[in-house]
Design a protein around this motif. Structure first.
Motif, PDB file in Angstrom:
ATOM      1  N   THR A 134     -23.764  -8.084   5.696  1.00  0.00           N
ATOM      2  CA  THR A 134     -24.338  -7.075   4.809  1.00  0.00           C
ATOM      3  C   THR A 134     -24.573  -5.771   5.564  1.00  0.00           C
ATOM      4  N   ASN A 161     -22.540  -9.625  -2.763  1.00  0.00           N
ATOM      5  CA  ASN A 161     -22.824 -11.030  -3.038  1.00  0.00           C
ATOM      6  C   ASN A 161     -21.558 -11.782  -3.449  1.00  0.00           C
ATOM      7  N   THR A 169     -28.114 -17.708  -5.592  1.00  0.00           N
ATOM      8  CA  THR A 169     -28.039 -16.274  -5.901  1.00  0.00           C
ATOM      9  C   THR A 169     -29.376 -15.765  -6.431  1.00  0.00           C
ATOM     10  N   ASN A 212     -31.610 -15.027  -3.639  1.00  0.00           N
ATOM     11  CA  ASN A 212     -31.052 -14.154  -2.597  1.00  0.00           C
ATOM     12  C   ASN A 212     -32.066 -13.113  -2.156  1.00  0.00           C
TER      13      ASN A 212
END
Lengths: 453, 320
Positions: B147, B190, B251, B254
């Motif tokens: 990221t 993602n 997710t 996350n």
């Protein structure tokens, strides 16, 4: 055996006495001295040498006091220091001396050993502490922690004097020379003048690099501006003071004007973006400690030699500069309280404070106003004396400021970390809301924060 | 005879006294052995999942100072933090954003993973391993690290993607500064990270579909769409459901992508449950309210899990 007075019973009794005496005295016997082991967790300094001097000072104090001092450095990257503080608070175990960032002494004061005795002795020697440190470190009239030298920073204006002169017509070196006096035009260094300069510099392609996101650099400069207008969102009793607040409206209008003169992407800037803006030569001014200059000195010396510090611009209610301190505190569950207090007092004394500031190239700011005359700020460069006006000095007529003061710390910390002041401006400038709509939103947020104590 | 708890090994005739005999029989039961063998895992699950979850629930009932239970105006004592969240505009925005983020990202990951799995499945076996390895790279790199790489590409002032766009006279995109672009950026990263997981799961499922079914369909004159619709998809349905459920949970929870890319900004418009819980709980020193925010995921995910797992059970029954 009974004939010579030595009975088995006597031998056992005496032996037990020797063992007990040995066992009782054992905890005080340590490798280096007799004072036990003191565990310290200090902030991992941005300036690499900043850790070295802390280790050195602790070793000196440990030798003098026969205490073994174990020093660890905890980074603030990824909020590791906050996680450590919270974990230690939950488990009631950890370091004896710990560095607490801005709001943590107030948040954890119930678990911290009061430091009034230490602060009393230090204040007797060195005089008054800067007001913002007192607001953050004193809870219910008691010092929860001692304002630290290492890691504490101010955020005055780090200007490119050449660009400011060329595009805004402001001679920053003449206004704020590297001596204890105000130069011509210093009194005109107001937010009005600042906004006009920001507009001119944007037009010239070197806009001021002021972040408007949720990180500390953004919240601090916006908070300093608001405080200099007397524009408080919450009073000292925790009541929201948004409605019919003319001062707040005036500050908001000024912030809207300034933010329109900034680069378009400032809403996504973090604490490093403004540094990069200055270092890359794209910006004429940032609000930052000398860390940006230090990187420029290494990577872009032609930029570094054109930097010059000036105090923050003044508003109708004074000249306020953003202040982001660290504190040294001692957990109430520490078993080494006297030694911990002794070390903190030693680190806060003038000779040790000056060594910390010198090693960090002037970055570290001591909390006592009487310590604003360290030589490093006069000699550091190039250009020599560029950081003379980095600390708060009497001739500047400047005060340290914390965003959302004078709100009670337990509410202010939530407003601060939510960046309510920058979001208020973002809603107007970026989100297209009216001032009234945005102020209504911030009032609701403050009410939510206040609920639940 | 394992399921009903009877003996796995017959006892030797006349072995020991009655009490010793009972203990021996108990120790030899398959259920006992199975319990003992799973005990280390149970200890880990209880210690690292059960206890923190229970402690999180307890924390969410406390007041900010953690000196007593949080009182509510219209909810019972102990649920005051939830009441405050229900009244907060920002919290409802976080709920909506978390749903948008999780549903969009999982859908895209499922579609891309499905497409990639089909592409790989039709590559000759010799070259398949190489492609499979390369496509798994995003999933193998720690997300905080990758990221950060994306953040450099999206950087507000020095974006490398914008630099390339400028070469082709395309105006720069405010990737992280404008709310919808910021949301899209978070979802893109993602999807980039999670699609290989779907790919590998779907590839495994594809390889387990019997070739005879396709041959039978071909004899019946089925088109490629019909083969996909009536053979591949029904055979993969359970794997798709389980993968979607697993990904939805991960997710929803996350944290690192939002934290590194946008820190929830601009104007809280990219916050998801975990990042907002961290901001409220740790950064703002309100651990009980932060715990309440993070617990809000639980009922949403429990409902999803219930429906997905019910579907899986039904299909299993139909196939039996």
């Amino acid at each position: 055996m009974s004939n010579n007075g030595i009975t088995r019973r006597n031998v056992l009794r005496n032996g037990a006495g020797v063992v007990a005496a040995g066992a009782l005295s054992a905890p005080m016997v340590h490798a280096q001295g007799t004072g036990g082991t003191l565990k310290c967790g200090f902030w991992d300094h941005w300036v690499p040498a900043g850790n070295g001097i802390m280790r050195e000072l602790c070793a000196e104090w440990g030798r003098a006091n026969r205490v073994e001092v174990n020093v660890e450095f905890i980074t603030s990257v990824g909020n590791q220091n906050l996680l450590t503080i919270n974990a230690q608070a939950q488990s009631r175990s950890g370091h004896d001396v710990l560095s607490f960032p801005t709001w943590e002494p107030a948040a954890k004061h119930e678990l911290l050993e009061p430091m009034d005795d230490v602060m009393g002795r230090l204040a007797q020697k060195y005089g008054a502490v800067t007001p913002a440190a007192e607001y953050l470190g004193k809870v219910g009239g008691k010092w929860a922690a001692v304002p630290a030298v290492s890691g504490t920073q101010l955020k005055p204006a780090c200007t490119r004097f050449d660009l400011m002169k060329e595009h805004a017509g402001l001679d920053m070196q003449a206004m704020w020379p590297n001596k204890a006096e105000r130069g011509p035009g210093a009194d005109g260094w107001t937010w009005e003048a600042f906004a006009a300069a920001a507009e001119k510099c944007k037009a010239a392609g070197v806009p001021f690099g002021l972040p408007m996101g949720q990180f500390t650099d953004a919240v601090d400069w916006v908070g300093a501006l608001m405080n200099s207008y007397g524009a408080h969102m919450m009073d000292a009793r925790g009541n929201a003071t948004i409605r019919n607040n003319a001062k707040l409206r005036q500050a908001v209008e000024m912030l809207v004007r300034i933010s329109r003169a900034l680069p378009d992407d400032v809403w996504a800037w973090d604490d490093a973006s403004n540094n990069r803006a200055l270092i890359s030569g794209r910006s004429a001014l940032i609000f930052n400690p000398p860390s940006a200059w230090a990187v420029a000195k290494r990577d872009q010396p032609q930029v570094a030699e054109k930097c010059w510090y000036a105090p923050a611009p003044a508003g109708p209610e004074g000249r306020m500069v953003g202040y982001l301190p660290y504190f040294w505190g001692v957990w109430s569950f520490s078993r080494m309280k006297p030694a911990a207090k002794g070390l903190i007092e030693f680190l806060s004394e003038r000779p040790q404070a000056e060594r910390q500031t010198n090693t960090s190239s002037g970055y570290d700011i001591p909390p006592f106003l009487s310590m604003s005359d360290f030589k490093i700020w006069e000699t550091e460069g190039p250009p020599t004396g560029f950081a003379y006006n980095y600390p708060v000095k009497p001739h500047q007529n400047q005060t340290t400021s914390v965003a959302f003061a004078p709100a009670p710390a337990e509410f202010a910390v939530q407003a601060y970390n939510n960046g309510l002041n920058t979001k208020l401006i973002a809603r107007i400038v970026q989100g297209g809301e009216t001032v009234d709509q945005a102020m209504g939103w911030v009032e609701r947020e403050l009410t939510t924060i206040r609920r639940g104590g | 005879m394992a399921a009903d708890g009877t003996l796995a090994v017959p006892t030797a005739a006349g072995a020991g006294s009655g009490r010793a005999n009972t203990l021996q029989r108990f120790a030899r039961r398959r259920s006992t052995i199975a319990f003992l063998m799973t005990l280390p895992l149970l200890v880990v699950v209880v210690g690292l999942v059960g206890y923190p979850a229970a402690y999180g629930i307890y924390l969410s009932t406390l007041n900010r100072r953690m000196t007593g239970f949080m009182e509510g105006d219209w909810l019972p004592t102990g649920l005051g933090n939830f009441e405050i969240l229900f009244d907060s505009d920002t919290f409802w925005m976080v709920v909506w954003q978390s749903c948008i983020f999780a549903i969009t990202a999982v859908l895209l990951k499922a579609l891309i993973g499905f497409w990639l799995a089909h592409m790989l499945h039709h590559i000759p076996t010799k070259g398949q391993r190489k492609w499979r390895g390369m496509l798994l790279v995003p999933w193998v790199i720690p997300p905080a690290l990758s990221t950060l790489g994306w953040w450099w590409m999206f950087d507000p002032s020095y974006s490398s993607i914008n630099w390339i766009l400028n070469i082709f006279a395309v105006p720069a995109v405010p990737w992280l500064g404008e709310p919808w672009w910021a949301r899209a950026s978070v979802i893109i990263v993602n999807v980039w990270y999670g699609a290989p997981f779907f790919m590998i799961m779907y590839l495994a499922a594809l390889k387990s579909v019997p070739e005879q079914l396709y041959e039978a369909a071909a004899i019946d004159g089925a088109t490629s769409w019909q083969r996909l619709r009536y053979v591949t998809l029904p055979m993969m349905a359970n794997i798709i459901s389980i993968t979607v459920l697993f990904s939805l949970i991960v997710t929803f929870a996350n944290y690192d992508i939002v934290r590194v890319l946008t820190n929830g900004g601009p104007r809280d418009l990219t916050h998801v449950f975990a990042s907002y819980a961290f901001q409220v709980g740790i950064l703002s020193s309100n651990i009980p309210r932060g715990a309440a925010v993070s617990l809000f995921m639980f009922p949403i995910l429990a409902v999803c899990a219930f429906f997905v797992l019910r579907g899986v059970t039904r299909r299993n029954k139909e196939q039996m």
